[in-house]
Structures are given as structure tokens and as C-alpha cells.
Design an enzyme around this catalytic site. Structure first.
Site, PDB file in Angstrom:
ATOM      1  N   TYR A   1     -27.116 -21.589  20.614  1.00 48.53           N
ATOM      2  CA  TYR A   1     -25.800 -20.945  20.640  1.00 48.53           C
ATOM      3  C   TYR A   1     -25.882 -19.525  20.079  1.00 48.53           C
ATOM      4  O   TYR A   1     -25.379 -18.568  20.696  1.00 48.53           O
ATOM      5  CB  TYR A   1     -24.811 -21.779  19.830  1.00 48.53           C
ATOM      6  CG  TYR A   1     -23.412 -21.214  19.761  1.00 48.53           C
ATOM      7  CD1 TYR A   1     -22.488 -21.471  20.765  1.00 48.53           C
ATOM      8  CD2 TYR A   1     -23.012 -20.431  18.678  1.00 48.53           C
ATOM      9  CE1 TYR A   1     -21.198 -20.956  20.702  1.00 48.53           C
ATOM     10  CE2 TYR A   1     -21.727 -19.911  18.607  1.00 48.53           C
ATOM     11  CZ  TYR A   1     -20.832 -20.179  19.613  1.00 48.53           C
ATOM     12  OH  TYR A   1     -19.557 -19.653  19.545  1.00 48.53           O
TER      13      TYR A   1
ATOM     14  N   SER B   1     -20.180 -13.872  18.698  1.00 48.05           N
ATOM     15  CA  SER B   1     -20.014 -14.666  17.486  1.00 48.05           C
ATOM     16  C   SER B   1     -20.807 -14.018  16.368  1.00 48.05           C
ATOM     17  O   SER B   1     -21.836 -13.373  16.618  1.00 48.05           O
ATOM     18  CB  SER B   1     -20.520 -16.098  17.705  1.00 48.05           C
ATOM     19  OG  SER B   1     -20.647 -16.795  16.471  1.00 48.05           O
TER      20      SER B   1
END
Length: 242
Positions: free
Chosen positions: A149, A136
Site C-alpha cells: 500500500y 497517503s
């Protein structure tokens, strides 16, 4: 080739599985929930492709081993592995519970490790293979209320580079894709305030679509990407420019 895509029951994973099937690969569709995986696999078959569905928690050693036995029996040995399984969780740093932190790292990082460990020996023996890890852009720049995350995604990028240095001379190409926000259930679960603010930051002014990420993975698994080793491609609407 035989391609195994984890977390492919919806969103980016489903789009990757569908694109690889259109490219002519036989696809093993993994998801935590068998019904979701079966729906995607059925759609691929209806479109003329070949796909089987498998349920497994990629963070669980025994579940991964059992799934790999089934994949080998049904399709053969995977020559393409896409480590996509993951989920989102948003909270201020001091409100992240240890259990939340551990689960994020278990699925994203441990899952990538376990799946790669399961598929890599056969790729090395064959002298060819493709591993694509879905990271990501938050693993590159961080994210407010997403420390766990973003940390897990940064770990995936580091693992990608390290493994690429180790196995590229053995014919196995390892790369990562670090999408920006994409219109998936994962992003839909984030707060409206976060989504509105994030969209305003993007030079393109929009989030990506799952099929656009599928196209990037397709490229990395093709001969056109022969020189890409240990790279992190960023289809991120301009959020990160390297």
C-alpha cells in the site's frame, strides 16, 4: 466546472464529491459499486447540487473508456479530476500474495494513470484543468505490514511530480494530497492494535475526518492555490512534518 471524483461512494471520496458540489461544481461520482455512487450523488442533489453516478473499475481500460463516454454525454468534459479510488490491505511483507500486490498497484497506480490519460487531453486543449491525486502519508514514511500500500502511494506522489513538470505550462495544475489516518471504512478495516498505536504517535492525538480532506482538495482546485504545482499537501495530524 465539471469534477470527476473516483472512489467516491464512501469515505474521503464521498466527502470530496460533496465539498466540490457545494463549491458549485457539477460532479461525476464514480465508484466500483453503482449503488454506493448513486447514494452519494442523490445526497448531493438533495442538498441542491448537481451530480451523476457512474460505476467503473478504474484499473480497467474498457470500463474507464465507457464511463468517460457517459460522463461527457451527461455532464460534459471534466475540468477537475480527483484520483481517489483505492482500498487497504494489511499483511506482513512475507504474507503479501502476488495477487494482493498486483491489485493494490492496479487500483491505486494504474487507475490514476488510466483516469488521468482519459481526462488530460481535453484539459490541455482547453488550457486549464486541475488534477488532484490522493496519496497517503504512508507513501512518505512507510507503514508496518503495509509495504504494498505504501509503495503504491509513493508511486502516486512520484507520478504527480512528474506530470506536474510536464503539463503545468499547458495550464493544468497537478497536485497530491497525502492524508494521515482518517476515519473511513478503509482505516476501520485495519487492526485495532495498529489504530491504537498509530493514534498514540500523532501530535494531534486523533485521526482526521473525511470532510477535512475535502477542504484540502477544494483549496487545490481553487484560484487561491494558483502557485501550487506538483505539491503534496499533508493533512496528517502531524504524522509527517515537511
Amino acid at each position: 466546472m465539471i469534477a470527476l471524483v473516483t472512489g467516491a461512494g464512501s469515505g474521503i471520496g464521498a466527502a470530496i464529491a460533496e465539498r466540490l458540489a457545494r463549491d458549485g461544481h457539477r460532479v461525476a461520482v464514480n465508484d466500483l459499486h453503482l449503488k454506493a455512487a448513486e447514494t452519494v450523488a442523490a445526497g448531493i442533489r438533495d442538498a441542491g447540487g448537481q451530480a451523476h453516478a457512474y460505476a467503473a473499475d478504474v484499473s480497467d481500460d474498457a470500463a474507464v473508456d465507457a464511463m468517460m463516454q457517459a460522463v461527457r454525454a451527461d455532464l460534459g468534459v471534466p475540468e477537475i479530476l480527483v484520483n481517489n479510488a483505492g482500498f487497504g490491505h494489511q499483511a506482513p511483507f512475507l504474507e503479501i500474495e502476488p495477487a494482493d500486490f498486483d491489485r493494490i498497484f492496479a487500483v491505486h497506480v494504474r487507475g490514476t494513470y488510466l483516469m488521468t490519460r482519459a481526462c488530460l487531453p481535453a484539459m490541455i486543449e482547453a488550457g486549464q484543468g486541475h488534477i488532484v491525486n490522493i496519496a497517503s502519508q504512508l507513501g512518505q514514511i512507510g507503514g508496518v505490514e503495509l509495504a504494498h500500500y505504501a509503495g503504491a502511494k509513493a508511486a502516486i506522489i512520484g507520478m504527480t511530480k512528474s506530470l506536474a513538470r510536464e503539463v503545468s505550462t499547458k495550464g493544468v495544475r497537478v497536485n497530491a494530497v497525502a492524508p494521515g489516518p482518517v476515519n473511513t471504512p478503509l482505516v476501520a478495516a485495519l487492526s485495532e492494535d495498529w489504530k491504537t498505536a498509530k493514534k498514540a504517535e500523532l501530535p494531534l492525538g486523533r485521526f482526521g475526518e473525511p470532510a477535512e480532506i475535502g477542504g484540502v482538495v477544494s483549496f487545490l482546485c481553487s484560484d487561491d492555490a494558483a502557485l501550487f504545482v506538483g505539491q503534496t499537501l499533508g493533512p496528517n495530524s502531524g504524522d509527517v512534518m515537511l
